[in-house]
Design a protein around this motif. Structure first.
Motif: not given
Length: 200
Positions: A121-129
């Motif tokens: 689960l990528d924290p760079e990608k969860t930033k979008a949510y």
């Protein structure tokens, strides 16, 4: 609201009515009957399993090996949906506190290395949510009924994965030893004379 209260279960039921993919809904229902409730971590496990199945071309019923890097909720979908359990050596828990998993197929006889996949689960990608990101980093507390819809909406957009080389362990013949201290039988891994309980 108490964890998994009737109100929360009702809210989750309403959320799941919006799931249009019958395969995903079937997976969720099977995991819920095993786990007791659809947690965010259990849904993450389902989504990671589906990524691994696609990327490694895993067929239904095919034996897989899984190493989960957390013990909380995420391992259960691999047990109930893929038959990878601790008891059959298909599931290992390496409790590093990470939302990450490594999956590989069973290697053919005599093969000592096989391609697997590590998914995070990528924290760079969860930033979008933002709400999911805050839940993931534990900067804010949210109930599962608020995080599950975000995960369902985001799908695979919040994960990253890469192929990795997995070393296939050589299967050793099981050796049973009588502990010199407590006189109980144990599986000997090296040439130890005391069981694990007596060496602690």
């Amino acid at each position: 609201m108490h964890k998994n209260s009737d109100e929360e279960k009702h809210q989750m039921g309403t959320i799941l009515e919006q799931v249009t993919d019958p395969e995903l809904l079937s997976q969720i229902e099977r995991v819920v009957s095993f786990h007791g409730f659809l947690t965010s971590g259990a849904l993450i496990g389902i989504q990671m399993l589906n990524i691994a199945r696609r990327e490694l071309d895993i067929q239904n019923g095919e034996r897989i090996y899984v190493t989960c890097e957390t013990k909380s909720c995420m391992p259960d979908p691999f047990q109930i949906l893929a038959g990878a359990t601790i008891g059959n050596n298909g599931l290992k828990i390496n409790n590093l506190g990470k939302m990450a998993v490594t999956v590989n197929k069973q290697a053919p006889e005599g093969v000592h290395s096989i391609k697997g996949i590590r998914i995070i689960l990528d924290p760079e990608k969860t930033k979008a949510y933002p709400k999911l990101h805050a839940w993931y980093l534990n900067t804010e507390k949210f109930p599962h009924v608020e995080i599950v819809p975000i995960l369902l909406d985001a799908g695979e957009k919040v994960y990253s994965w890469k192929l990795v080389d997995i070393e296939v362990p050589v299967r050793q013949k099981k050796r049973i030893q009588c502990c010199k201290n407590c006189n109980e039988m144990f599986v000997q891994h090296d040439n130890e004379l005391l069981c694990g309980a007596c060496t602690e």
